[in-house]
Design an enzyme around this catalytic site. Structure first.
Site, PDB file in Angstrom:
ATOM      1  CB  SER A 134      -0.904   0.012   1.240  1.00 56.46           C
ATOM      2  OG  SER A 134      -1.496   1.289   1.442  1.00 56.46           O
ATOM      3  CB  SER A 136      -0.762   3.406   4.023  1.00 52.11           C
ATOM      4  OG  SER A 136      -0.726   1.992   4.117  1.00 52.11           O
ATOM      5  CE1 TYR A 147      -4.764  -2.003   4.806  1.00 49.82           C
ATOM      6  CE2 TYR A 147      -3.784   0.119   4.246  1.00 49.82           C
ATOM      7  CZ  TYR A 147      -4.310  -1.097   3.859  1.00 49.82           C
ATOM      8  OH  TYR A 147      -4.372  -1.424   2.525  1.00 49.82           O
ATOM      9  CE  LYS A 151      -1.992  -3.669   3.149  1.00 50.95           C
ATOM     10  NZ  LYS A 151      -2.162  -4.965   2.433  1.00 50.95           N
TER      11      LYS A 151
END
Length: 256
Positions: A134, A136, A147, A151
Site C-alpha cells: 500500500s 500507506s 494498517y 503494510k
C-alpha cells in the site's frame, strides 16, 4: 496452463485480478472468508476454483492450497496475497479487536500464505509471490496507523523473501496502490478526501499482471515493487529523495 491462487478474491481488487488472469487463459483460484461472496462469484464464474479461507489460520492455508493444486497437477505459478482489512481512526479510539484483526490478517496472513505456498512455488519454474502492499507504507499514516504499519511489514517481508527465495527461482514482488475504489476506501481517513479515490480495482489487477510478466530491465534491476497510479509513484519517489522533515510535512498535510 498457468495458475494463480488469490486470497480475498471474492470482491474488489482480488476479484478484478481473478477476471484479468482468467481472461488470459489461466486457471484461477478464488479464496475468501465470505461464503456468501464466494457463492455469488461461483455462480457468475463457474470456471473459477473457489474455497473458504481465513488467512489467519495456517492449517486452512495448507488445506486450500493442497485442494487447489490438486486441480493443477501441483503447479502454482502465482500466489496473490491479496486479503486485507482496514479500520480507520486514532489508535487510542479503535478497539483491541480491530487492532488485532489488522495485524492478524494484513501481516500474519500474508506470512502464513507465503510459507504454505513455498513448496508449490518452488516446484513451479518461474513462479511468483505477489504481496499487496500500500502507498500507506511510504510514510507512516496517522489515522490508519495499524494498517500502515502492517503494510510496512509486507514491504519488508517482500524484500526479505526476494533474497531468501531467489535460489528457489521464486520471484517475490509487492504491489503499491493508493486508495482504490473498494470497500477499504469507505472510511473516514482524511487522506481519502485529500488525495481522492481514483484507482480502480482493474488498474491494480493490470499491475499484478505486469508484475508477473517482468521486463528484462525488471529482472536486471531485481525490481520488487510496483506502484499503481501517478500519485503513488510521485509520493514514493519523493520519499526517497527529499529530506525527512519535508516528507513528514507532506504526509502530515495529506493525512491530518
Amino acid at each position: 496452463m498457468p495458475s494463480i491462487f488469490i486470497s480475498g478474491g471474492a470482491a474488489g481488487i482480488g476479484l478484478a485480478t481473478a477476471k484479468r488472469f482468467a481472461a488470459e487463459g489461466w486457471t484461477v483460484g478464488v479464496y475468501d472468508v465470505s461464503e456468501e461472496s464466494l457463492t455469488a462469484v461461483a455462480a457468475e464464474h463457474p470456471e473459477f476454483i473457489t474455497g473458504v479461507l481465513d488467512v489467519r489460520d495456517p492449517e486452512q492455508w495448507e488445506a486450500r492450497l493442497g485442494e487447489f493444486t490438486a486441480h493443477t497437477d501441483g503447479r502454482l505459478d502465482v500466489l496473490d496475497n491479496n486479503a486485507g482489512v482496514l479500520v480507520a481512526g486514532p489508535l487510542t479510539e479503535i478497539s483491541t479487536a480491530a487492532i488485532k484483526a489488522q495485524i492478524d490478517i494484513d501481516a500474519l496472513g500474508v506470512t502464513f500464505g507465503a510459507r504454505a505456498a513455498h513448496p508449490y512455488l518452488k516446484a513451479t519454474p518461474g513462479s511468483h509471490l505477489v504481496n499487496i502492499a500500500s502507498a500507506s507504507a511510504i510514510y507512516g499514516q496517522p489515522g490508519i496507523a495499524t494498517y500502515s504499519a502492517a503494510k510496512f511489514y509486507v514491504a519488508g517481508l517482500t524484500e526479505a523473501l526476494e533474497l531468501e527465495w531467489a535460489p528457489d527461482d521464486i520471484r517475490v514482488v509487492s504491489i503499491w496502490p493508493l486508495w482504490a475504489k473498494t470497500a477499504l476506501a469507505d472510511n473516514d481517513a482524511k487522506s481519502t478526501k485529500t488525495l481522492g479515490v481514483h484507482i480502480t480495482p482493474e488498474q491494480v489487477a493490470d499491475k499484478v499482471w505486469e508484475s508477473v510478466h517482468p521486463t528484462a530491465a525488471d529482472r536486471a534491476l531485481s525490481r520488487t515493487s510496483y506502484s499503481v497510479g501517478l500519485q503513488t509513484t510521485l509520493l514514493g519517489n519523493a520519499a526517497k529523495f527529499i529530506p525527512n522533515v519535508l516528507n513528514r510535512t507532506v504526509n502530515k498535510l495529506i493525512a491530518q
